[in-house]
Write a protein that holds these residues in place. Sequence first.
Motif, PDB file in Angstrom:
ATOM      1  N   UNK A   1       0.832  -1.188   0.000  1.00  0.00           N
ATOM      2  CA  UNK A   1       0.000   0.000   0.000  1.00  0.00           C
ATOM      3  C   UNK A   1       0.869   1.240   0.000  1.00  0.00           C
ATOM      4  N   UNK A   2       0.627   2.141  -0.973  1.00  0.00           N
ATOM      5  CA  UNK A   2       1.367   3.390  -1.053  1.00  0.00           C
ATOM      6  C   UNK A   2       0.413   4.554  -0.836  1.00  0.00           C
ATOM      7  N   UNK A   3       0.935   5.608  -0.233  1.00  0.00           N
ATOM      8  CA  UNK A   3       0.100   6.774   0.044  1.00  0.00           C
ATOM      9  C   UNK A   3       0.976   8.018   0.010  1.00  0.00           C
ATOM     10  N   UNK A   4       0.409   9.132  -0.466  1.00  0.00           N
ATOM     11  CA  UNK A   4       1.163  10.394  -0.517  1.00  0.00           C
ATOM     12  C   UNK A   4       0.173  11.544  -0.530  1.00  0.00           C
ATOM     13  N   UNK A   5       0.673  12.733  -0.222  1.00  0.00           N
ATOM     14  CA  UNK A   5      -0.191  13.897  -0.212  1.00  0.00           C
ATOM     15  C   UNK A   5       0.562  15.110   0.309  1.00  0.00           C
ATOM     16  N   UNK A   6      -0.172  16.203   0.480  1.00  0.00           N
ATOM     17  CA  UNK A   6       0.431  17.427   0.993  1.00  0.00           C
ATOM     18  C   UNK A   6      -0.591  18.190   1.819  1.00  0.00           C
ATOM     19  N   UNK A   7      -0.078  19.096   2.640  1.00  0.00           N
ATOM     20  CA  UNK A   7      -0.943  19.896   3.519  1.00  0.00           C
ATOM     21  C   UNK A   7      -0.229  21.210   3.790  1.00  0.00           C
ATOM     22  N   UNK A   8      -0.952  22.324   3.688  1.00  0.00           N
ATOM     23  CA  UNK A   8      -0.361  23.637   3.903  1.00  0.00           C
ATOM     24  C   UNK A   8      -0.678  24.134   5.311  1.00  0.00           C
ATOM     25  N   UNK A   9       0.370  24.543   6.019  1.00  0.00           N
ATOM     26  CA  UNK A   9       0.239  25.048   7.386  1.00  0.00           C
ATOM     27  C   UNK A   9       0.621  26.521   7.397  1.00  0.00           C
ATOM     28  N   UNK A 106       4.106  14.502   2.233  1.00  0.00           N
ATOM     29  CA  UNK A 106       4.385  13.207   2.839  1.00  0.00           C
ATOM     30  C   UNK A 106       4.198  12.097   1.805  1.00  0.00           C
ATOM     31  N   UNK A 107       4.887  11.016   2.038  1.00  0.00           N
ATOM     32  CA  UNK A 107       4.751   9.850   1.175  1.00  0.00           C
ATOM     33  C   UNK A 107       5.236   8.626   1.924  1.00  0.00           C
ATOM     34  N   UNK A 131      -6.966   9.356   8.699  1.00  0.00           N
ATOM     35  CA  UNK A 131      -6.187   9.544   9.929  1.00  0.00           C
ATOM     36  C   UNK A 131      -5.061  10.557   9.713  1.00  0.00           C
ATOM     37  N   UNK A 132      -4.372  10.455   8.579  1.00  0.00           N
ATOM     38  CA  UNK A 132      -3.281  11.398   8.297  1.00  0.00           C
ATOM     39  C   UNK A 132      -3.811  12.820   8.205  1.00  0.00           C
ATOM     40  N   UNK A 133      -4.955  12.998   7.535  1.00  0.00           N
ATOM     41  CA  UNK A 133      -5.516  14.335   7.380  1.00  0.00           C
ATOM     42  C   UNK A 133      -5.903  14.936   8.726  1.00  0.00           C
ATOM     43  N   UNK A 134      -6.515  14.128   9.599  1.00  0.00           N
ATOM     44  CA  UNK A 134      -6.881  14.635  10.926  1.00  0.00           C
ATOM     45  C   UNK A 134      -5.636  14.925  11.764  1.00  0.00           C
ATOM     46  N   UNK A 135      -4.591  14.129  11.588  1.00  0.00           N
ATOM     47  CA  UNK A 135      -3.341  14.369  12.306  1.00  0.00           C
ATOM     48  C   UNK A 135      -2.702  15.681  11.862  1.00  0.00           C
ATOM     49  N   UNK A 136      -2.731  15.965  10.553  1.00  0.00           N
ATOM     50  CA  UNK A 136      -2.142  17.200  10.051  1.00  0.00           C
ATOM     51  C   UNK A 136      -2.956  18.412  10.484  1.00  0.00           C
ATOM     52  N   UNK A 137      -4.266  18.273  10.565  1.00  0.00           N
ATOM     53  CA  UNK A 137      -5.095  19.365  11.091  1.00  0.00           C
ATOM     54  C   UNK A 137      -4.747  19.638  12.552  1.00  0.00           C
TER      55      UNK A 137
END
Length: 249
Positions: A1-9, A106-107, A131-137
Amino acid sequence: MKISGSYTIDAPRDIVWEALNDIEVLARIVPGCERLEQIGDNEYEGTIKIGIQAIRGVYNGRIRIEDIDPPNHYKLIASGKSANGVVDGVGTVDLVAQDGKTVLMYGGEAQVGGTLASVGQRLIEGASRQLINQSLKALAEQVAARAAAPVAAGVSTAEAPAAGVSTTEAPAVPSAVSAAPATAEAPAAPPPAPERRTVVVPPEEQLRPESVVFGIINDFIAERPWAPWIVVAFLIGYILGRSRSRRER
């Protein structure tokens, strides 16, 4: 399983990097984290409780951080185990400064075994993204709280001497020990043992399952503002249908 994304802080990169390397912050942004312990240099052990149905369970795991390039990049090597199975993964975190803000990219890739493997990759991947999205928030909230914390007023003791204490230096008096010639070199002191720090997160400060679920629902509605109207229309149709069937009886 691969996962990646980004989030602006909305914070400078140095502040985000500092938060990502603070065990107190990490313990409060991992969903369901009950305990996080630093067992060595850049190595942690912890216990988390996940409430999302597809991957529900209590996990005990270990994380090691490598390839550290402050304040740009590091690599994570993680392993976890629960009654449902085991998870082993490798991931990267990269911070990019952008107009006073920070883009966190992240990736990663994970291998799942045991009962978890029968859940299905698509379900596990979807739950992981949530889970990753809630963690980044939660990370963004922690960073914002740090930036808003008031700076302590007053002058530091290094700048202002305490009352009644003279700042005049006394003449140096040679000591007998320092005056005596050295007869032999002292053995080198052993390096200090890695600091072991443990953070036990109180229940009221944990990113609990219900908070994660509410966050997921809010994100879903924000991305699809038309969704609530479909639910309302469905409920109205359901109620009218039941009323009609009762009248026909």
